[in-house]
Design an enzyme around this catalytic site. Structure first.
Site, PDB file in Angstrom:
ATOM      1  N   HIS A  73     -25.522  76.650  -7.869  1.00 31.66           N
ATOM      2  CA  HIS A  73     -24.862  77.866  -7.398  1.00 31.66           C
ATOM      3  C   HIS A  73     -23.923  78.427  -8.457  1.00 31.66           C
ATOM      4  CE1 HIS A  73     -25.444  77.014  -2.815  1.00 31.66           C
ATOM      5  NE2 HIS A  73     -26.582  77.113  -3.481  1.00 31.66           N
ATOM      6  N   GLU A  75     -20.883  79.549  -8.176  1.00 27.09           N
ATOM      7  CA  GLU A  75     -19.535  78.989  -8.079  1.00 27.09           C
ATOM      8  C   GLU A  75     -19.465  77.623  -8.765  1.00 27.09           C
ATOM      9  OE1 GLU A  75     -20.552  80.896  -4.024  1.00 27.09           O
ATOM     10  OE2 GLU A  75     -21.570  79.784  -5.593  1.00 27.09           O
ATOM     11  N   CYS A 101     -20.040  74.252  -2.185  1.00 22.07           N
ATOM     12  CA  CYS A 101     -19.243  74.918  -3.212  1.00 22.07           C
ATOM     13  C   CYS A 101     -17.779  75.008  -2.794  1.00 22.07           C
ATOM     14  CB  CYS A 101     -19.811  76.298  -3.529  1.00 22.07           C
ATOM     15  SG  CYS A 101     -21.376  76.222  -4.435  1.00 22.07           S
TER      16      CYS A 101
END
Length: 140
Positions: A73, A75, A101
């Site tokens: 991801h 993030e 996350c």
């Protein structure tokens, strides 16, 4: 100067540009982490880990929760780059982070999240409240 954009608008607009580097055909996500002095300390976008084939080459590996297991991801990519420099900072992201996350975001000391699109909003609100993180949907 009346035409000057706010810090929030500046960083949110940058997340849209960063997302364009994503190799995910399902959803392009960009993220920026800034410190308490509005200095960018890391950015990231979602895509395959280093040296791995991208989803557009071999297809997505979607699990029962509709998460693509082939990618990291946005993030998480930003978090990997900045570590503890994020303490007290803000995460700007175009899609509200997932729980995994969020756990990393909490761990590195982020205190504010500004985002464009909802994702599991009620769950995220509860986790952020408990962790002392302020979340704001960008209305720009």
């Amino acid at each position: 100067m009346e035409n000057r954009i706010s810090w929030d608008e500046y960083f949110i607009e940058l997340t849209k540009l960063i997302a364009k580097r994503s190799s995910c055909p399902r959803k392009q996500v960009g993220a920026i982490i800034v410190n308490s002095k509005n200095r960018i300390i890391a950015s990231g976008y979602n895509g395959a880990p280093r040296g791995m084939k991208h989803c557009f080459e071999v297809g997505c590996e979607v699990d029962e929760a509709d998460h693509d297991q082939r990618i990291i991801h946005a993030e998480a990519n930003a978090i990997i780059q900045c570590g503890e420099k994020a303490e007290g900072g803000t995460l700007y992201v175009n899609v509200l982070p997932c729980r995994n996350c969020l756990n990393m975001i909490i761990q590195i000391g982020i205190k504010r999240i500004v985002y464009l699109e909802d994702y599991k909003l009620e769950e995220t609100k509860g986790v952020c409240k408990e962790a002392g993180i302020k979340i704001e949907k960008w209305k720009g």
